[in-house]
Design a protein around this motif. Sequence first.
Motif, PDB file in Angstrom:
ATOM      1  N   THR A 225       0.800  -1.230   0.000  1.00 18.24           N
ATOM      2  CA  THR A 225       0.000   0.000   0.000  1.00 18.24           C
ATOM      3  C   THR A 225       0.830   1.276   0.000  1.00 18.24           C
ATOM      4  O   THR A 225       0.342   2.312  -0.435  1.00 18.24           O
ATOM      5  CB  THR A 225      -0.967   0.050   1.205  1.00 18.24           C
ATOM      6  OG1 THR A 225      -0.215  -0.161   2.396  1.00 18.24           O
ATOM      7  CG2 THR A 225      -2.033  -1.000   1.082  1.00 18.24           C
ATOM      8  N   ALA A 226       2.041   1.242   0.534  1.00 22.56           N
ATOM      9  CA  ALA A 226       2.835   2.474   0.534  1.00 22.56           C
ATOM     10  C   ALA A 226       4.302   2.163   0.776  1.00 22.56           C
ATOM     11  O   ALA A 226       4.654   1.154   1.388  1.00 22.56           O
ATOM     12  CB  ALA A 226       2.329   3.447   1.602  1.00 22.56           C
ATOM     13  N   ASP A 249       8.632  -3.742  11.684  1.00 23.13           N
ATOM     14  CA  ASP A 249       8.690  -2.685  12.698  1.00 23.13           C
ATOM     15  C   ASP A 249       7.422  -2.636  13.542  1.00 23.13           C
ATOM     16  O   ASP A 249       7.485  -2.501  14.744  1.00 23.13           O
ATOM     17  CB  ASP A 249       8.909  -1.326  12.017  1.00 23.13           C
ATOM     18  CG  ASP A 249      10.276  -1.257  11.353  1.00 23.13           C
ATOM     19  OD1 ASP A 249      11.238  -1.750  11.966  1.00 23.13           O
ATOM     20  OD2 ASP A 249      10.378  -0.740  10.229  1.00 23.13           O
ATOM     21  N   GLN A 250       6.277  -2.703  12.860  1.00 17.90           N
ATOM     22  CA  GLN A 250       5.021  -2.544  13.577  1.00 17.90           C
ATOM     23  C   GLN A 250       3.903  -3.226  12.816  1.00 17.90           C
ATOM     24  O   GLN A 250       3.935  -3.304  11.593  1.00 17.90           O
ATOM     25  CB  GLN A 250       4.645  -1.057  13.639  1.00 17.90           C
ATOM     26  CG  GLN A 250       5.365  -0.254  14.679  1.00 17.90           C
ATOM     27  CD  GLN A 250       5.184   1.222  14.387  1.00 17.90           C
ATOM     28  OE1 GLN A 250       5.630   1.715  13.356  1.00 17.90           O
ATOM     29  NE2 GLN A 250       4.513   1.917  15.275  1.00 17.90           N
ATOM     30  N   VAL A 251       2.891  -3.653  13.547  1.00 20.57           N
ATOM     31  CA  VAL A 251       1.630  -4.044  12.928  1.00 20.57           C
ATOM     32  C   VAL A 251       0.553  -3.246  13.642  1.00 20.57           C
ATOM     33  O   VAL A 251       0.397  -3.348  14.854  1.00 20.57           O
ATOM     34  CB  VAL A 251       1.347  -5.554  13.064  1.00 20.57           C
ATOM     35  CG1 VAL A 251      -0.019  -5.896  12.461  1.00 20.57           C
ATOM     36  CG2 VAL A 251       2.439  -6.366  12.378  1.00 20.57           C
ATOM     37  N   VAL A 252      -0.127  -2.383  12.885  1.00 22.80           N
ATOM     38  CA  VAL A 252      -1.130  -1.497  13.471  1.00 22.80           C
ATOM     39  C   VAL A 252      -2.439  -1.695  12.728  1.00 22.80           C
ATOM     40  O   VAL A 252      -2.504  -1.467  11.524  1.00 22.80           O
ATOM     41  CB  VAL A 252      -0.690  -0.012  13.349  1.00 22.80           C
ATOM     42  CG1 VAL A 252      -1.774   0.906  13.910  1.00 22.80           C
ATOM     43  CG2 VAL A 252       0.619   0.223  14.083  1.00 22.80           C
ATOM     44  N   ASP A 253      -3.463  -2.134  13.438  1.00 26.43           N
ATOM     45  CA  ASP A 253      -4.792  -2.239  12.850  1.00 26.43           C
ATOM     46  C   ASP A 253      -4.777  -2.986  11.510  1.00 26.43           C
ATOM     47  O   ASP A 253      -5.325  -2.510  10.517  1.00 26.43           O
ATOM     48  CB  ASP A 253      -5.369  -0.821  12.667  1.00 26.43           C
ATOM     49  CG  ASP A 253      -6.898  -0.862  12.572  1.00 26.43           C
ATOM     50  OD1 ASP A 253      -7.483  -1.897  12.943  1.00 26.43           O
ATOM     51  OD2 ASP A 253      -7.494   0.127  12.135  1.00 26.43           O
ATOM     52  N   GLY A 254      -4.106  -4.105  11.455  1.00 29.20           N
ATOM     53  CA  GLY A 254      -4.086  -4.916  10.236  1.00 29.20           C
ATOM     54  C   GLY A 254      -3.154  -4.422   9.151  1.00 29.20           C
ATOM     55  O   GLY A 254      -3.160  -4.935   8.047  1.00 29.20           O
ATOM     56  N   ALA A 255      -2.361  -3.399   9.451  1.00 32.43           N
ATOM     57  CA  ALA A 255      -1.373  -2.911   8.477  1.00 32.43           C
ATOM     58  C   ALA A 255       0.021  -3.159   9.040  1.00 32.43           C
ATOM     59  O   ALA A 255       0.276  -2.898  10.210  1.00 32.43           O
ATOM     60  CB  ALA A 255      -1.572  -1.419   8.219  1.00 32.43           C
ATOM     61  N   PHE A 257       4.255  -2.642   8.872  1.00 29.88           N
ATOM     62  CA  PHE A 257       5.311  -1.730   8.456  1.00 29.88           C
ATOM     63  C   PHE A 257       6.648  -2.460   8.565  1.00 29.88           C
ATOM     64  O   PHE A 257       6.966  -2.995   9.621  1.00 29.88           O
ATOM     65  CB  PHE A 257       5.341  -0.487   9.353  1.00 29.88           C
ATOM     66  CG  PHE A 257       4.092   0.347   9.239  1.00 29.88           C
ATOM     67  CD1 PHE A 257       4.060   1.455   8.412  1.00 29.88           C
ATOM     68  CD2 PHE A 257       2.954   0.011   9.945  1.00 29.88           C
ATOM     69  CE1 PHE A 257       2.914   2.225   8.287  1.00 29.88           C
ATOM     70  CE2 PHE A 257       1.791   0.773   9.834  1.00 29.88           C
ATOM     71  CZ  PHE A 257       1.781   1.879   9.004  1.00 29.88           C
ATOM     72  N   MET A 276       4.740  -0.373   3.649  1.00 27.46           N
ATOM     73  CA  MET A 276       3.495  -0.663   4.356  1.00 27.46           C
ATOM     74  C   MET A 276       2.660  -1.622   3.517  1.00 27.46           C
ATOM     75  O   MET A 276       2.583  -1.484   2.302  1.00 27.46           O
ATOM     76  CB  MET A 276       2.744   0.648   4.555  1.00 27.46           C
ATOM     77  CG  MET A 276       1.416   0.548   5.254  1.00 27.46           C
ATOM     78  SD  MET A 276       0.655   2.207   5.235  1.00 27.46           S
ATOM     79  CE  MET A 276      -0.810   1.903   6.207  1.00 27.46           C
ATOM     80  N   VAL A 278      -1.085  -4.287   3.620  1.00 27.73           N
ATOM     81  CA  VAL A 278      -2.266  -4.803   4.317  1.00 27.73           C
ATOM     82  C   VAL A 278      -2.605  -6.157   3.701  1.00 27.73           C
ATOM     83  O   VAL A 278      -2.127  -6.488   2.619  1.00 27.73           O
ATOM     84  CB  VAL A 278      -3.480  -3.855   4.179  1.00 27.73           C
ATOM     85  CG1 VAL A 278      -3.197  -2.505   4.810  1.00 27.73           C
ATOM     86  CG2 VAL A 278      -3.864  -3.680   2.716  1.00 27.73           C
ATOM     87  N   ARG A 280      -5.794  -8.367   2.307  1.00 21.90           N
ATOM     88  CA  ARG A 280      -7.203  -8.264   1.933  1.00 21.90           C
ATOM     89  C   ARG A 280      -7.674  -9.603   1.402  1.00 21.90           C
ATOM     90  O   ARG A 280      -6.980 -10.215   0.596  1.00 21.90           O
ATOM     91  CB  ARG A 280      -7.392  -7.213   0.842  1.00 21.90           C
ATOM     92  CG  ARG A 280      -7.171  -5.784   1.316  1.00 21.90           C
ATOM     93  CD  ARG A 280      -8.351  -5.313   2.152  1.00 21.90           C
ATOM     94  NE  ARG A 280      -8.134  -3.970   2.663  1.00 21.90           N
ATOM     95  CZ  ARG A 280      -7.676  -3.696   3.891  1.00 21.90           C
ATOM     96  NH1 ARG A 280      -7.379  -4.666   4.716  1.00 21.90           N
ATOM     97  NH2 ARG A 280      -7.540  -2.450   4.286  1.00 21.90           N
ATOM     98  N   HIS A 294      -9.118   0.676   0.813  1.00 14.45           N
ATOM     99  CA  HIS A 294      -8.581   1.271   2.026  1.00 14.45           C
ATOM    100  C   HIS A 294      -9.639   2.001   2.814  1.00 14.45           C
ATOM    101  O   HIS A 294      -9.371   2.510   3.887  1.00 14.45           O
ATOM    102  CB  HIS A 294      -7.451   2.227   1.655  1.00 14.45           C
ATOM    103  CG  HIS A 294      -7.880   3.252   0.674  1.00 14.45           C
ATOM    104  ND1 HIS A 294      -8.060   2.961  -0.634  1.00 14.45           N
ATOM    105  CD2 HIS A 294      -8.187   4.553   0.825  1.00 14.45           C
ATOM    106  CE1 HIS A 294      -8.456   4.060  -1.278  1.00 14.45           C
ATOM    107  NE2 HIS A 294      -8.548   5.032  -0.412  1.00 14.45           N
ATOM    108  N   GLU A 295     -10.843   2.141   2.254  1.00 13.55           N
ATOM    109  CA  GLU A 295     -11.862   2.920   2.963  1.00 13.55           C
ATOM    110  C   GLU A 295     -12.412   2.138   4.142  1.00 13.55           C
ATOM    111  O   GLU A 295     -12.585   0.948   4.074  1.00 13.55           O
ATOM    112  CB  GLU A 295     -13.004   3.292   2.024  1.00 13.55           C
ATOM    113  CG  GLU A 295     -12.605   4.306   0.984  1.00 13.55           C
ATOM    114  CD  GLU A 295     -12.198   5.658   1.557  1.00 13.55           C
ATOM    115  OE1 GLU A 295     -11.347   6.305   0.947  1.00 13.55           O
ATOM    116  OE2 GLU A 295     -12.708   6.027   2.635  1.00 13.55           O
TER     117      GLU A 295
END
Lengths: 295, 84
Positions: A225-226, A249-255, A257, A276, A278, A280, A294-295
């Motif tokens: 995604t980014a 580095d991180q997993v935040v709300d299903g995303a 990094f 980054m 996700v 789906r 992403h919405e």
Amino acid sequence: MSTATPLRAIDSAEVSEGTVRAVKKVAADDPYMPGHFPELTVYPGVFTLESVQQAVAEAVGPVRLARLRSARFLAPLLAGDSLVVEAAIERADDGLEVRARCADGTGRTTAKVSARYEQGSRAATDVGARLDRHRPRSGELRLDHDAIRAVLPHRHPMILLDRIEHAAPGERLEAVKAVSGCEPCYQGDQPGSEYPASLLLESFGQAAAVLWLLGATESGLPMFTAARDVVFERPVLPGDVVRHLVRLDQVVDGAAFASGESFVGADRVAVVTSMMAVVRPALTLTNGNGRNHHE
Amino acid sequence: MSDHTEHLEELREIVAEVLELEPEEVADAGDFVDEYDADSLRAIEILARIEKKYKVDIPQSELNDMRSLKAVYTVVARYAGWRD
């Protein structure tokens, strides 16, 4: 030495002063596409980068991606979808600064890319001593190609990893990718021996996906995604063995990094500041709502 | 510069970078979604960068509230224990 191309990532281009507009129709039978993915064709985010690069090349001649400042992929493109690239090109120092907006056939923005490109050649990497910086520690996993295919939905020829070594799931791993002259990006008589930056980044991203998915409960298709600030420092050539050192580095709300570096021998070839992704479910990509995933 | 101002400016920089704006374009009360065209992934990216920079854990349930710089500051201050 110029860069190889994984596929013709634009069908046509119109060049005007300082800008270029290019169009590409996503085709399931383009090189690499049968493996991304076998059941559902999704134009890889890195191929959007390839489309931007090829559009820029229409305007100024061959270029290589030196620094991906920022890339955002906002909606997936499936087989039959059109990709329209509009890129503004500015000369800066001895390179080119490019800002591109990508849209689908309906005008909806699918990606935004900001990158620096270079023209002219760059010295190849001297293949130095093999890295021995990461000795195996207890509790670390090693994954062979079968095991990688069990974790990733990608398939030949878009599975761009050969082996995983020293994996601490959810934390870090070292992934091995051997670049070969047999790969589709070297088919035909097109010139260029440098491995495409888009595929190198895809390979790194797949290593990050393995790292994440090994320790995660999510299932589905990992979507890039980014990316922020990816520097391509040295060319990678057929015969090189690339080692990606990847950290989650991180997993935040299903995303997720991830960041890291890629080496050929003792030489660093790329630095990834942040990527980054996700996950789906494939189904949400094919229905109307999923287009704006992403919405 | 007071701690409050310093923290606010650091957050403004993070938000500006993720939203690809100049820091001075990010108003304290500007709504990320309505005014800067942000989507939920950008909100997650802002949260991730803040967690990394300040080494705090912010529950995902706070994401819906973090829609302006001011709101972000309030949430982060609570979890980071800032007494600015």
